[in-house]
Design an enzyme around this catalytic site. Structure first.
Site, short mmCIF file in Angstrom:
data_model
loop_
_atom_site.label_atom_id
_atom_site.label_comp_id
_atom_site.label_asym_id
_atom_site.label_seq_id
_atom_site.Cartn_x
_atom_site.Cartn_y
_atom_site.Cartn_z
N ARG A 15 33.21 41.20 34.09
CA ARG A 15 33.53 41.02 35.52
C ARG A 15 34.89 40.35 35.77
O ARG A 15 35.84 41.20 35.93
CB ARG A 15 32.40 40.13 36.12
CG ARG A 15 32.86 40.16 37.66
CD ARG A 15 33.88 39.10 38.26
NE ARG A 15 33.80 37.56 37.83
CZ ARG A 15 34.45 36.98 38.00
NH1 ARG A 15 35.89 37.02 38.41
NH2 ARG A 15 34.38 35.59 37.50
N ASP A 16 35.38 39.08 35.03
CA ASP A 16 36.58 38.61 35.11
C ASP A 16 37.35 39.22 34.26
O ASP A 16 38.54 39.35 34.80
CB ASP A 16 36.40 36.98 34.85
CG ASP A 16 37.57 36.08 35.47
OD1 ASP A 16 38.40 36.67 35.74
OD2 ASP A 16 37.11 35.07 35.40
N HIS A 207 35.11 26.69 33.47
CA HIS A 207 35.61 28.14 33.48
C HIS A 207 37.02 28.33 33.18
O HIS A 207 37.69 28.18 34.48
CB HIS A 207 35.07 28.77 34.81
CG HIS A 207 35.48 30.26 34.99
ND1 HIS A 207 34.80 31.17 34.83
CD2 HIS A 207 36.80 30.71 35.24
CE1 HIS A 207 35.25 32.32 35.32
NE2 HIS A 207 36.44 32.03 35.64
N HIS A 209 40.79 29.63 32.50
CA HIS A 209 41.63 30.48 32.05
C HIS A 209 42.72 29.82 31.03
O HIS A 209 42.89 28.66 31.11
CB HIS A 209 42.34 30.96 33.22
CG HIS A 209 41.38 32.13 34.13
ND1 HIS A 209 41.29 33.23 33.90
CD2 HIS A 209 40.23 31.63 34.77
CE1 HIS A 209 40.41 33.81 34.65
NE2 HIS A 209 39.78 33.12 35.27
N CYS A 240 42.66 36.65 37.74
CA CYS A 240 42.36 37.05 38.82
C CYS A 240 43.24 37.99 39.60
O CYS A 240 44.54 37.73 39.91
CB CYS A 240 41.94 35.72 39.77
SG CYS A 240 41.72 36.34 41.33
P1 HMG Z 1 37.52 40.93 54.86
O1 HMG Z 1 38.64 42.06 54.95
O2 HMG Z 1 37.59 39.60 55.25
O3 HMG Z 1 36.11 41.42 55.25
O4 HMG Z 1 37.32 40.67 53.37
P2 HMG Z 1 35.45 42.54 56.33
O5 HMG Z 1 34.11 42.09 56.35
O6 HMG Z 1 36.31 42.70 57.35
O7 HMG Z 1 35.56 43.89 55.25
C1 HMG Z 1 36.73 44.43 54.77
C2 HMG Z 1 36.36 45.98 54.19
O8 HMG Z 1 35.59 45.60 52.98
C3 HMG Z 1 35.40 46.79 55.15
O9 HMG Z 1 35.79 48.14 54.59
C4 HMG Z 1 34.14 46.25 54.74
O10 HMG Z 1 33.05 47.28 54.81
C5 HMG Z 1 34.32 45.99 53.15
P3 HMG Z 1 36.78 49.16 55.53
O11 HMG Z 1 36.16 48.78 56.79
O12 HMG Z 1 38.34 48.30 55.20
O13 HMG Z 1 36.57 50.14 54.52
N1 HMG Z 1 33.40 45.16 52.61
C6 HMG Z 1 32.51 45.30 51.40
N2 HMG Z 1 32.33 46.55 50.87
C7 HMG Z 1 31.57 46.69 49.92
N3 HMG Z 1 30.86 45.29 49.62
C8 HMG Z 1 30.75 44.26 50.30
C9 HMG Z 1 31.80 44.05 51.22
N4 HMG Z 1 32.27 43.21 52.17
C10 HMG Z 1 33.07 43.91 52.97
N5 HMG Z 1 30.19 43.12 49.89
C11 HMG Z 1 35.91 39.90 51.45
C12 HMG Z 1 36.46 39.88 52.84
C13 HMG Z 1 35.30 38.95 50.72
C14 HMG Z 1 34.83 41.33 51.46
C15 HMG Z 1 37.01 40.59 50.61
O14 HMG Z 1 38.18 39.68 50.71
C16 HMG Z 1 36.66 40.68 49.08
O15 HMG Z 1 35.95 41.54 48.73
N6 HMG Z 1 37.08 39.83 48.28
C17 HMG Z 1 36.98 39.92 46.80
C18 HMG Z 1 37.86 39.12 46.21
C19 HMG Z 1 37.65 39.04 44.69
O16 HMG Z 1 36.50 39.76 43.97
N7 HMG Z 1 38.15 38.19 44.03
C20 HMG Z 1 38.06 38.32 42.71
C21 HMG Z 1 36.83 37.41 42.13
S1 HMG Z 1 36.96 35.72 42.39
C22 HMG Z 1 37.52 35.05 40.75
O17 HMG Z 1 38.02 35.95 39.82
C23 HMG Z 1 37.56 33.54 40.40
C24 HMG Z 1 36.49 33.07 39.26
O18 HMG Z 1 36.77 34.15 38.30
C25 HMG Z 1 36.43 31.64 39.05
C26 HMG Z 1 37.95 31.34 38.82
O19 HMG Z 1 38.46 31.84 37.77
O20 HMG Z 1 38.29 30.06 39.22
C27 HMG Z 1 35.13 33.47 39.95
MG MG Z 2 38.03 33.42 36.53
#
Ligand code: HMG
Ligand code: MG
Length: 302
Positions: A15-16, A207, A209, A240
């Site tokens: 995933r990450d 966690h 990096h 990320c």
């Molecule tokens: P938004 O634009 O505010 O939300 O995004 P929305 O509800 O308006 O939806 C926007 C679009 O996404 C729409 O589609 C929805 O249908 C779709 P469109 O009409 O534009 O075609 N949508 C989805 N589709 C599939 N599955 C879903 C879903 N939800 C909405 N669940 C949202 C808000 C949170 C969805 C967006 O910002 C997002 O997906 N963000 C993902 C962020 C992410 O994955 N970041 C990386 C992981 S975090 C990380 O790496 C840190 C970590 O490792 C820890 C660390 O290192 O500190 C965990």
């Molecule tokens: Mg991370």
């Protein structure tokens, strides 16, 4: 404090690691990676993300990935879920566990989740309630605990609030994310000094990096404070997409090598893990970021 006798490793490479790849990765390569990681003895594997495919295209095939997965008994296959829609997809896919991910910095929350910390916590509380009803464990992340790509320093008090909120809503464990890898043993110690009087070490994971080469040192500080769960990414893959410049998590091989040297049990076979790393690096066409992996390969060739 003496470090724990046993450490649980949460493998986040699929995933990450893969979420940050520039190109698209064939499903077969992801499946092979998951199989290799299970064969190496990893029992907690973050497999994919049910987030917006527009936000993170590399995770768009998580439904197909779970459907095709050859599940290994005893392995928990987890997925990120940012909202109820993500949880529904995770349940349909048969994820064993889900994770919600809040930030300790307001700007990063906006960039990563397109909402404030408070709004994200409301959504995550809904995810927790629905998941718990279905008997699905929820892990929580607090990101940017030792620094934010947009705001710089993050006060430990902000982390305490997010960790407290995530635990209160029902997350069974909170992983402390040094998202951009700027933390040092000094800042990790100061953070834990703030957190550990309030929360149990068994409720926390780290966690780290490795952007600044501090991850193993920071993990050692956490182990010495009694934390016994460590996230890591095979061959140090990852980053990320919303934290430009941040490199991958600490390499799982480096963590396993360090734990072995400290006589700490983690259940991972280092030789099998090196095979897993070699296969995914070949599939991605790049060398490993693991220092132990490189050194062990060189020693084997000598
Ligand atoms: P938004 O634009 O505010 O939300 O995004 P929305 O509800 O308006 O939806 C926007 C679009 O996404 C729409 O589609 C929805 O249908 C779709 P469109 O009409 O534009 O075609 N949508 C989805 N589709 C599939 N599955 C879903 C879903 N939800 C909405 N669940 C949202 C808000 C949170 C969805 C967006 O910002 C997002 O997906 N963000 C993902 C962020 C992410 O994955 N970041 C990386 C992981 S975090 C990380 O790496 C840190 C970590 O490792 C820890 C660390 O290192 O500190 C965990
Ligand atoms: Mg991370």
């Amino acid at each position: 404090m003496a470090p724990p006798d046993t450490v649980s490793i949460v493998e986040v490479g699929p995933r990450d690691g893969l979420q940050n790849e520039a190109g698209s990765i064939p499903l077969a390569a992801k499946l092979a990676l998951l199989d290799d990681l299970g064969a190496a003895g990893l029992t907690r594997i973050e497999t994919g993300s049910f987030v917006s495919p527009r936000a993170v295209p590399q995770m768009a095939d998580s439904d197909a990935l779970f459907a095709a997965l050859q599940r290994r008994p005893g392995v928990r296959y987890a997925a990120l879920t940012p909202n109820l829609r993500g949880l529904e997809r995770a349940i349909a896919a048969g994820a064993d566990e889900v994770a919600v991910f809040a930030a300790a910095s307001e700007s990063f929350s906006q960039r990563n989740l397109n909402c404030s910390i408070a709004q994200s916590l409301e959504r995550f509380a809904q995810v927790c309630t629905a998941a718990t009803r279905q008997g699905i464990p929820v892990r929580g992340y607090a990101s940017c605990v030792l620094g934010c790509p947009l705001e710089g320093a993050v006060a430990p008090r902000q982390v305490t609030e997010v960790v407290g909120a995530l635990l209160e809503m029902g997350c069974y464990e909170i992983s402390l994310g040094d998202t951009i890898g700027t933390g040092t043993p000094g800042s990790m110690q100061r953070l834990l000094d703030e957190l550990l009087p309030r929360f149990g070490a068994q409720q926390l994971a780290v966690h780290c990096h490795d952007t600044y080469g501090q991850a193993l040192a920071n993990i050692l500080v956490a182990l010495q404070a009694g934390i016994a769960t460590v996230d890591a990414s095979v061959s140090g893959l990852g980053g990320c997409p919303f934290a430009p410049g941040a490199t991958g998590n600490v390499a799982t091989e480096d963590v396993v090598y360090m734990l072995r040297g400290m006589d700490i049990e983690c259940g991972v076979d280092l030789d099998a893990l090196l095979l897993a790393a070699g296969n995914i690096c070949r599939a991605l066409g790049r060398p490993t970021h693991s220092r132990a992996g490189r050194a062990l390969a060189a020693a084997a060739d000598a």
